[in-house]
Design a protein around this motif. Structure first.
Motif, PDB file in Angstrom:
ATOM      1  N   ALA A 194       0.915  -1.456  -0.006  1.00 41.24           N
ATOM      2  CA  ALA A 194       0.052   0.082  -0.040  1.00 41.24           C
ATOM      3  C   ALA A 194       0.848   1.404  -0.171  1.00 41.24           C
ATOM      4  O   ALA A 194       0.507   2.296  -0.624  1.00 41.24           O
ATOM      5  CB  ALA A 194      -0.825  -0.018   1.398  1.00 41.24           C
ATOM      6  N   ARG A 195       2.179   1.088   0.829  1.00 38.16           N
ATOM      7  CA  ARG A 195       3.058   2.437   0.711  1.00 38.16           C
ATOM      8  C   ARG A 195       3.725   2.574  -0.457  1.00 38.16           C
ATOM      9  O   ARG A 195       4.011   3.665  -0.673  1.00 38.16           O
ATOM     10  CB  ARG A 195       3.651   2.320   2.023  1.00 38.16           C
ATOM     11  CG  ARG A 195       3.071   2.345   3.325  1.00 38.16           C
ATOM     12  CD  ARG A 195       4.208   2.229   4.567  1.00 38.16           C
ATOM     13  NE  ARG A 195       3.622   2.518   5.729  1.00 38.16           N
ATOM     14  CZ  ARG A 195       3.163   3.506   6.373  1.00 38.16           C
ATOM     15  NH1 ARG A 195       3.155   4.491   5.740  1.00 38.16           N
ATOM     16  NH2 ARG A 195       2.605   3.201   7.496  1.00 38.16           N
ATOM     17  N   SER A 196       3.718   1.510  -1.345  1.00 39.39           N
ATOM     18  CA  SER A 196       4.435   1.995  -2.453  1.00 39.39           C
ATOM     19  C   SER A 196       3.530   2.365  -3.611  1.00 39.39           C
ATOM     20  O   SER A 196       4.246   2.870  -4.675  1.00 39.39           O
ATOM     21  CB  SER A 196       4.906   0.578  -3.370  1.00 39.39           C
ATOM     22  OG  SER A 196       3.843  -0.342  -3.354  1.00 39.39           O
ATOM     23  N   GLY A 197       2.178   2.448  -3.420  1.00 44.78           N
ATOM     24  CA  GLY A 197       1.247   3.390  -4.528  1.00 44.78           C
ATOM     25  C   GLY A 197       1.253   4.866  -3.871  1.00 44.78           C
ATOM     26  O   GLY A 197       2.151   5.236  -3.050  1.00 44.78           O
ATOM     27  N   ARG A 198       0.073   5.441  -4.507  1.00 44.35           N
ATOM     28  CA  ARG A 198      -0.206   6.658  -3.997  1.00 44.35           C
ATOM     29  C   ARG A 198      -0.499   6.865  -2.767  1.00 44.35           C
ATOM     30  O   ARG A 198      -1.846   6.193  -2.622  1.00 44.35           O
ATOM     31  CB  ARG A 198      -0.884   7.436  -5.182  1.00 44.35           C
ATOM     32  CG  ARG A 198      -1.419   8.624  -4.931  1.00 44.35           C
ATOM     33  CD  ARG A 198      -2.123   9.356  -6.081  1.00 44.35           C
ATOM     34  NE  ARG A 198      -2.650  10.769  -5.917  1.00 44.35           N
ATOM     35  CZ  ARG A 198      -3.754  11.138  -5.249  1.00 44.35           C
ATOM     36  NH1 ARG A 198      -4.548  10.139  -4.791  1.00 44.35           N
ATOM     37  NH2 ARG A 198      -3.967  12.291  -5.065  1.00 44.35           N
ATOM     38  N   VAL A 199      -0.217   7.512  -1.519  1.00 43.37           N
ATOM     39  CA  VAL A 199      -0.445   7.527  -0.312  1.00 43.37           C
ATOM     40  C   VAL A 199      -1.227   9.030   0.053  1.00 43.37           C
ATOM     41  O   VAL A 199      -0.222   9.983   0.158  1.00 43.37           O
ATOM     42  CB  VAL A 199       0.560   7.127   0.674  1.00 43.37           C
ATOM     43  CG1 VAL A 199       0.282   7.066   2.058  1.00 43.37           C
ATOM     44  CG2 VAL A 199       1.078   5.974   0.104  1.00 43.37           C
TER      45      VAL A 199
END
Length: 308
Positions: A194-199
């Motif tokens: 989840a953190r590797s995507g748009r946060v």
């Protein structure tokens, strides 16, 4: 060797074999094509089958096993007998037939190992350190080490830790911890994805809340593992006392022999005193042993789930 924890409900034979070769786990969930056999297996089997067909004694000498050596010797004698009696052509045909049979037999033995097959069959019922995130893998290794310390102890084998069914309770505890660690790893990897995507701000707040929950769960599990390690530590301490007590007890049992030896050179009362001191030491150590074992038992009893 990678730490591994197995579901206590698995068949004992499968558990034993999987525990000895955890590096072969986990396999692919699908059965491999051709039973896992490759072109490399075929190329490796070809020269071996040729040796079985025409120079089986070489195979026997290479393996150094009595049965293989005897088989190779008998087969070599038979092939030479065929050559002498029936000529080279018959010898070559017979050797080729043996080679073909050996090729099929060796190829059948190649491919997927039984351990990999069990791993595929029992997927989800074992956990290895390699399957976990580093933090969870370290906790698994601590769990496995503590459990092994207790189960391999002389105290447990000799039944001194009575009242604690270690062979039943500890594997269940170990498996429960391993399942929890598997879930923690799954959630950590989910968070990392989840953190590797748009946060966004709201996603970040949610992730922070989830990470805090993971930290709380990890600390709670670490305390449980520490209790298991405390039991193992107490067991080790008691085992040292137990070994010393057994040695002194054996020496005291040999009192008559020592008394006779000492009485040849000193007064009988001195001899009796020397031997009596051994018995007194054994008695004092026995009291210390009882206390050490009781401390280990109390530490172990804290691991037993309370009903109700």
């Amino acid at each position: 060797m990678s730490a591994i924890v197995l579901d206590p409900g698995l068949p004992e034979g499968h558990r034993r074999l999987m525990a000895t070769r955890p590096e072969l786990l986990p396999p692919a969930p699908e059965r491999p094509a051709w039973g896992g056999r490759t072109l490399g297996d075929v190329l490796a089997v070809l020269p071996q089958s040729a040796l079985w067909g025409f120079l089986p004694l070489v195979v026997g000498l290479a393996h150094r096993g009595r049965i293989v050596l005897l088989t190779g010797l008998l087969l070599q004698g038979a092939t030479l007998g065929v050559w002498i009696r029936y000529g080279f052509t018959t010898f070559f045909l017979a050797g080729s037939a043996v080679q073909a049979l050996a090729f099929l037999a060796l190829l059948a033995l190649a491919g997927e190992s039984p351990v990999a097959g069990y791993g595929r069959r029992h997927r989800g019922r074992y956990v290895t350190a390699a399957m976990l995130e580093p933090l969870d893998a370290a906790l698994l290794e601590r769990t496995v080490a503590a459990t092994a310390t207790v189960l391999r102890s002389r105290l447990d084998r000799d039944g001194l830790l009575d009242g604690i069914a270690n062979r039943v309770i500890l594997p269940r505890q170990e498996w429960d911890i391993a399942e929890t660690l598997t879930e923690l790893t799954r959630l950590r990897r989910e968070q990392a994805g989840a953190r590797s995507g748009r946060v966004t701000e709201r996603i970040s707040a949610m992730l922070e809340s989830q990470e805090e929950a993971l930290d709380v769960a990890t600390r709670a599990l670490a305390r449980r593992i520490s209790s298991l390690e405390e039991y193992a530590r107490r067991t080790e301490e008691a085992e040292e006392v137990y070994a010393e007590w057994r040695t002194l007890r054996d020496l005291a049992d040999d009192g008559d022999a020592y008394r006779e030896l000492l009485s040849r050179t000193v007064r009988d009362d001195l001899a009796a005193g020397e031997v009596g001191e051994l018995a007194e030491r054994a008695e004092r150590l026995e009291a210390s042993l009882r206390e050490s074992v009781e401390q280990a038992r109390l530490a172990g009893l804290t691991l037993i789930p309370r009903e109700g």
